[in-house]
Design a protein around this motif. Structure first.
Motif: not given
Length: 299
Positions: A254-259, A266-283
């Motif tokens: 299960l993969l959590a993704q921000a934004g 599809k075969t690389e993970v079984d499910s994805v949870v989408q969470t709110p995006a984080l503020p953009p930063q140029d690291h």
């Protein structure tokens, strides 16, 4: 043969930092595949409330090992992890929690459920500069309070330099997956990583995945689930921890993704949870500055 020097690590995605600046400076090796999820595959994103989270977990069970991939600087992801620990433990299904955030060989098995945070950190040899306890402490303490062992899974830092020269790791992944690992490293280091460092850095990533896999396998118990918590790159089926499993192990990812979730296989993970995006930063800008100031060999 002397292992090549390790360049300064950097986040994989210049707009979202999977590593806080203190982490990048504290660790000699932090791989891009461990963090940002800009190219991560998914099986369809879903937005979940806290109340709906157990349902997402239940849909993936039974499993010997449940891998939760996170973006390290996304507090929502650590909250989901804490909820997963509490839900599985309350059902008597949690065999152990295995962490990328602590080195293999360290764990809380000998501690009582009422152990203090200081005792838990000492047992795990916790490195707060690399992994802020304020982010991961609630996850760890939820398991300890439930009487569930928390186990370090990461390759010990003392082994990383030698691992860079261990060419046997070059043969572990099929050529296409190894190339995807290289590309993640290029992106993770903002295009600044010399090509001569690509193979040595990939060896460390693969060895870290192998270490996480060993720790999880040792904790497997019949009828229960080991929860493995790691950065998104570590949980990918094509190049991460699952490539080190025996064929008969039941694992779910299960993969959590921000934004905005990215389109991928599809075969690389079984499910994805989408969470709110984080503020953009140029690291990448900060990394380039360190590079220009002579920080290539260690920040």
């Amino acid at each position: 043969m002397t292992a090549p020097k390790t360049p300064t690590p950097a986040p994989q995605n210049p707009t979202r930092a999977p590593w806080r600046p203190a982490v990048a400076l504290a660790l000699a090796v932090v791989l891009g595949g461990c963090g940002a999820l800009g190219t991560a595959p998914h099986a369809g994103p879903m937005r979940l409330s806290t109340a709906a989270w157990p349902g997402a977990l239940a849909a993936l069970l039974p499993a010997d090992v449940l891998l939760l991939g996170e973006q390290h600087d996304a507090p929502d992801h650590q909250r989901l992890q804490q909820g997963a620990v509490q839900w599985l433990a309350a059902r008597g299904q949690l065999a152990a929690v295995v962490l990328e955030m602590a080195e293999s060989g360290h764990g809380t098995q000998a501690l009582a459920p009422d152990a203090t945070e200081a005792q838990v950190q000492a047992a795990l040899h916790w490195n707060d500069a690399a992994w802020p306890w304020k982010a991961y402490g609630p996850v760890v303490m939820a398991a300890v309070a439930a009487g569930v062992p928390v186990l370090g899974g990461n390759l010990p830092r003392a082994r990383m330099s030698a691992t860079m020269g261990e060419t046997a790791w070059d043969q572990h992944l099929p050529a296409p997956a190894l190339q995807r690992q290289y590309e993640a490293l290029r992106e993770g280091h903002c295009g600044l990583l010399p090509e001569s460092q690509m193979a040595p850095m990939a060896r460390i990533q693969i060895a870290r995945d192998a270490s996480l896999a060993r720790s999880a396998l040792q904790a497997v118990r019949p009828g229960q689930t080991v929860l493995l918590l790691a950065g998104g790159g570590h949980v990918m089926r094509d190049r991460g921890v699952p490539t080190h499993w025996p064929a008969d192990l039941r694992s779910k990812v299960l993969l959590a993704q921000a934004g905005q979730a990215q389109s991928a296989i599809k075969t690389e993970v079984d499910s994805v949870v989408q969470t709110p995006a984080l503020p953009p930063q140029d690291h990448c800008a900060a990394l380039r500055q360190r590079w220009q100031q002579g920080g290539r060999a260690g920040g």
